[in-house]
Enzyme design. Sequence first.
Site, PDB file in Angstrom:
ATOM      1  NE  ARG A  27      35.965   5.335 -28.037  1.00 45.52           N
ATOM      2  CZ  ARG A  27      35.809   5.160 -29.343  1.00 45.52           C
ATOM      3  NH1 ARG A  27      35.125   6.040 -30.030  1.00 45.52           N
ATOM      4  NH2 ARG A  27      36.342   4.129 -29.962  1.00 45.52           N
ATOM      5  CD  GLU A 483      16.270  -0.736 -27.785  1.00 47.83           C
ATOM      6  OE1 GLU A 483      16.863  -1.799 -28.003  1.00 47.83           O
ATOM      7  OE2 GLU A 483      16.853   0.324 -27.516  1.00 47.83           O
ATOM      8  CE  LYS A 487      18.333   1.228 -24.495  1.00 43.97           C
ATOM      9  NZ  LYS A 487      18.852   1.294 -25.818  1.00 43.97           N
ATOM     10  CD  GLU A 490      21.823  -0.440 -22.754  1.00 45.39           C
ATOM     11  OE1 GLU A 490      23.000  -0.640 -23.069  1.00 45.39           O
ATOM     12  OE2 GLU A 490      20.984  -0.014 -23.553  1.00 45.39           O
ATOM     13  CE  LYS A 606      26.470   5.600 -28.101  1.00 41.24           C
ATOM     14  NZ  LYS A 606      25.053   5.218 -27.877  1.00 41.24           N
TER      15      LYS A 606
END
Length: 611
Positions: A27, A483, A487, A490, A606
Site C-alpha cells: 500500500r 498509460e 507506468k 512511476e 497503492k
Amino acid sequence: MCGIVGFIGEEQAAPILLDGLARLEYRGYDSAGVAVYDRENNALSVHKAKGRLKVLSDLLQGGAAVEGTIGIGHTRWATHGAPSDVNSHPQVSQRGKIAVVHNGIIENYAELKAFLLANGVEFRSETDTEVIAQLIEYFYRGDILTAVNRVLHRIQGAYALGILCVDTPDQLIAVRKDSPLILGYGDGCSFLASDVTAIIRHTREISYMEDGEVAVLTRTGIQCYDHLMQPVQKEVVRVDWEIDAAEKGGYEHFMFKEIMEQPDALRRCISPRIRDGEVFFEDFVFDADYIRNIDRIFIVACGSSYHVGMVGKYTLERLTRKPVEVSLASEFRYMDPIIDERTLVVVISQSGETLDTMAALREARRLGAKILSIVNVVGSSIARESDQVLYTWAGPEIAVATTKGYTTQLAMVDLLGLYFARVLGTIQPEEYREVLTGLSELPEKMERVLQDRDGVQYLASQYFNHRSIFFVGRNLDYALGLEGSLKLKEISYIHSEAYASGELKHGTISLIEDGTLVVALGTYGKLFEKAMSNVVEVKSRGADVLALTTESRREEMARTANAVITIPDVSDILLPSLGVVPLQLFAYYVALMNGCDIDKPRNLAKSVTVE
Ligand code: M6R
C-alpha cells in the site's frame, strides 16, 4: 496508503501483526510500529521505526521479543509530520493509557490540539493521530467506549482507527469513517485490518465495516455498533480467492507476476459476461428505458483508471453514440459539473477506496446521477455505494503500478459499450460479433504478446539510461501513451510525457534533439499514416524512435523507426488492451535495469485514501 492490523487471541500478537503489516507493505509507507498489551507490567509495549518494516521486524526479532496476545500495528504514509520514529503510529496518549493507529486525515486536528494544549496536555509528535489518542484519554472516565464515542463526535475528516486501552486488555476497538477497515473472525481470535491480504492466512470469514460504525473485538467475537451506538448485526462474507494470489509465487516482483497473470485475469473478467453470443451482466439494474434515457455519460477516476476512462471515451462514444466526458476525480469534485438524473456516472477504480474517486461519486449522486462502478476489490467502499457495480475479478493486485487492474477495466468498458450499443441499436450485428469475438480471443492474443517479452527486454537494455522519454500517439494511441508514460515514470523515476502527436508542432517538438527517445504509438489503423508522419517529423530532428504497431504494419513502420514492437491485429477498440502490455514490460525492465524498488516506488501508495 497506511496499513492497519489488529489482533486479539491466545497466540503471541507481535509476529501476527508484523506478518499482517508485511502483507500491507504494497500500500506504500515510510515507517511502521506496533503496540501490544504487556500483562506483566500492565502497560502498553510500543515499538516504532522509520523506514522499511524490516527495520522494525529485526528490532523485535520478527515479533518474538514482544510478549502479549493483543495488539495493533501500522504502516504509515506521512501526511502530518515527516516520516520519523516519533511520528510513526501507534500514537500513545500522555499517561500511556491509549494507543491509536489511524489511516486518514483529521481535518480539525489543529483546533483540537489547541484545546488539549490549553488543558495541559503535552504532545510528542506532529501528527493528527496523536490528537485522537490524547482526546480519548482526556475524555476517559473508566469506560473506553464512551470516551471513543465522545471523540468521534468531535473529530472531522476521514479515519479508520484501531484503539487499544491499557485498562481493557481484553478488547480492541475499531472505528471506520471514509477509510477502509475490515473485521476478521477467527477461532478464539479476532482481527481488524485495512484489507483482506493482511489476515487471510488466519481467517476467510470477514465483515466490511460501514461508515460511522464502531466495533469491539474480543477473543470470542465482535460486536458492532452504528453511529448512534445501537448494536448492528454484521453480514459475514467468505473470501474465496486463494492465498497464492497475494504471494509472489516464484516471481521476483509482484508487478511482473501481475503482468503475466493478465490473460487469466481477462478470462475471469470476460468469460462469465458472454452468454450465447451476447454480453450478459448478472442482476443488471439499468433497464432498456433507463439506458435510452441517458443523455450523457461521465467517467470519473484517478491515475491509470482515468487512462482507462480516456480510452473509454473513444469506445463508448463510438459504440453508443452518446456524449462521454472524462474527468479526473480530484478535479470533478470542485468543478461544479453539469450533471442531472439523465447523466450516468461511470466510476472506475481498482481498489474501490480512492478517496477522490469516492468523493466524486458522492457529489455525482448528490446531483442526481446514477452510478455504475467498475471495481476490482469486492466489497470496497466505491462498490458498495454504487447503484450498479461491475467487478473486474482481476484478483488481488499488490504492485503499486497497476497492470491487470488496467487491462480488466478496459475489457469491462468494452463489454459495457457493447451491451449499451445492443440495447440502443447503435451497432451493426457484424461489428457486434466481431468485437465480442475479439474480446473472447483477447487472453490468447495477450499470451502471444507476453511470449515476445525478450524483445522488449532487449530494447529496454538499449534505452534504460535515457533521462527523458516522450510517448506520442493519436486518438486511442494517445490514451494508450498516457498509460505507457505513467507506468514508466512511476516505477523508473525517468521523466516521461505523453502527447497527442498533433500537438508536437505546437510546442513539444522543440524538446526533441539528437538521441531523444520517442515512443511512437501507431496501432490505430485509421490514423496510421498520420502516425508515420509524426515519426518522420521527430526522426528528422534527431530522435530515436521506438515504435509500437500491429503485425500487419511492421514492415512499413520499420522503414522509418529505429526499433519496432508489434502486437497482433485486433478490432480497433481492443488495440489498447494489447498495446499496453509491451509498454508495461518496457517500464518494468527499464526500472529493473535502473535498480528501482519496482513494487514499492518511492512516495507512492497503492490505494490513495487521502485527498
Ligand atoms: O485504485 P484506483 O484505481 O482508484 O487507483 C487510482 C490510481 O491511484 C492508480 O491507478 C495509480 O495511478 C497507479 N499507481 C498507476 O499504476
